[in-house]
Design a protein around this motif. Structure first.
Motif, mmCIF file in Angstrom:
data_model
loop_
_atom_site.group_PDB
_atom_site.id
_atom_site.type_symbol
_atom_site.label_atom_id
_atom_site.label_comp_id
_atom_site.label_asym_id
_atom_site.label_seq_id
_atom_site.Cartn_x
_atom_site.Cartn_y
_atom_site.Cartn_z
ATOM 1 N N ASP A 66 0.888 -1.259 0.031
ATOM 2 C CA ASP A 66 -0.073 0.021 0.025
ATOM 3 C C ASP A 66 0.952 1.348 0.025
ATOM 4 O O ASP A 66 2.110 1.113 0.681
ATOM 5 N N GLU A 67 0.469 2.133 -0.573
ATOM 6 C CA GLU A 67 1.317 3.420 -0.781
ATOM 7 C C GLU A 67 1.477 3.966 0.629
ATOM 8 O O GLU A 67 2.727 4.583 1.033
ATOM 9 N N THR A 71 -4.872 6.471 -4.823
ATOM 10 C CA THR A 71 -5.957 6.827 -5.811
ATOM 11 C C THR A 71 -6.763 5.719 -6.156
ATOM 12 O O THR A 71 -7.634 5.803 -6.928
ATOM 13 N N SER A 72 -6.259 4.602 -5.817
ATOM 14 C CA SER A 72 -7.164 3.303 -6.300
ATOM 15 C C SER A 72 -8.308 2.913 -5.621
ATOM 16 O O SER A 72 -9.138 2.329 -5.860
ATOM 17 N N ASP A 75 -5.461 -4.055 -9.025
ATOM 18 C CA ASP A 75 -5.644 -2.406 -8.736
ATOM 19 C C ASP A 75 -4.399 -1.766 -8.601
ATOM 20 O O ASP A 75 -4.289 -0.449 -8.533
ATOM 21 N N ALA A 76 -3.397 -2.449 -8.437
ATOM 22 C CA ALA A 76 -2.099 -1.889 -8.071
ATOM 23 C C ALA A 76 -1.425 -1.384 -9.287
ATOM 24 O O ALA A 76 -1.783 -1.584 -10.441
ATOM 25 N N LEU A 77 -0.324 -0.375 -9.107
ATOM 26 C CA LEU A 77 0.451 0.026 -10.348
ATOM 27 C C LEU A 77 1.198 -1.094 -11.020
ATOM 28 O O LEU A 77 1.599 -1.999 -10.247
ATOM 29 N N SER A 78 1.743 -0.800 -12.156
ATOM 30 C CA SER A 78 2.292 -1.877 -12.646
ATOM 31 C C SER A 78 4.026 -1.785 -12.134
ATOM 32 O O SER A 78 4.165 -0.919 -11.513
#
Length: 254
Positions: free
Chosen positions: A141-142, A179-180, A234-237
């Motif tokens: 998680d960010e 932002t997800s 849902d996560a960034l690449s």
């Protein structure tokens, strides 16, 4: 062993660099010996690493009873997939980051005890950099990147370590950005798979409020993989995640 070597407490203290009173307290069990003292005993008694290794085992309280089974399974896993909500996965932590967490969570420990526990945690990280590493897939998680643990310099080093780790072929790191929206899972968890020849079934490890469980229920484990798939979707690449980690790292000074 001291008596067998015909040494007084004062003499042992002199050899190890401690006072006679310190040796007395250790023998009475009122003080936990330091790593330096244990290593000094090995030199004084000619016992190799016996005392240092015994101390290491005694101090494995960073791996309490409910966590020890998972650590043992992790050593033999062929695939480790983890979702972390606000702290970096233990097997990817730097020494300074781990020590900051340990000092905060276990403030009564001596500096030597904290250092020994950090050493144990760092050994988990060597699984991913050895000759035959398991596949490691981390979804962070960010918040893991944004929570400043140990100060700016510690976070800079920790995030730099994540970027270095991500360059290993067997390691994939994805960041779940703020932002997800609402995450598919609210709590951290880890999934382990094992090599085909072994009879060990895949397991799910879940932890909360100082209690953790290793679950091998096929149904619960399958649910865990479904959650992980949704988190990864849902996560960034990996490339985007690398860029975000690099950007956050730049916000911290060494």
């Amino acid at each position: 062993m001291r008596r067998a070597r015909r040494l007084t407490q004062r003499q042992l203290g002199q050899v190890t660099g401690y006072s006679e009173g310190y040796v007395s307290k250790i023998e009475k069990g009122t003080v936990t010996p330091s790593v330096k003292f244990a290593e000094g005993c090995d030199r004084a008694f000619g016992t190799g690493g016996l005392f240092a290794e015994s101390l290491r085992r005694l101090m494995e309280v960073d791996h309490p009873d409910w966590f020890a089974p998972f650590v043992e399974l992790e050593k033999h896993a062929s695939e480790i997939c983890d979702y972390s909500t606000n702290l970096i996965f233990g097997g990817a932590q730097t020494r300074e980051y781990a020590q900051a967490l340990l000092r905060s969570g276990q403030p009564l420990d001596t500096p030597d005890q904290t250092a020994a526990k950090a050493d144990l945690r760092l050994k988990r990280g060597t699984l991913h950099t050895g000759g035959h590493p398991p596949l490691l897939w981390l979804v962070l998680d960010e918040a893991c990147l944004r929570r400043e643990v140990g100060g700016s310099a510690v976070m800079h080093e920790q995030l730099q370590h994540l970027m270095s780790l991500a360059e290993y072929p067997a390691v994939t790191i994805q960041v779940l950005p703020f932002t997800s929206g609402a995450p598919p899972a609210e709590s951290p968890f880890t999934l382990l798979r094992f090599p085909e020849p072994t009879a060990q079934r895949p397991v799910l490890y879940s932890e909360g409020q100082g209690i953790g469980r290793v679950i091998d229920s096929a149904e619960r484990v399958a649910e865990g993989w479904k959650l992980l798939d949704r988190l990864r979707a849902d996560a960034l690449s990996p490339a985007q995640s690398f860029d975000l980690i690099h950007g956050v790292m730049g916000e911290h000074t060494r």
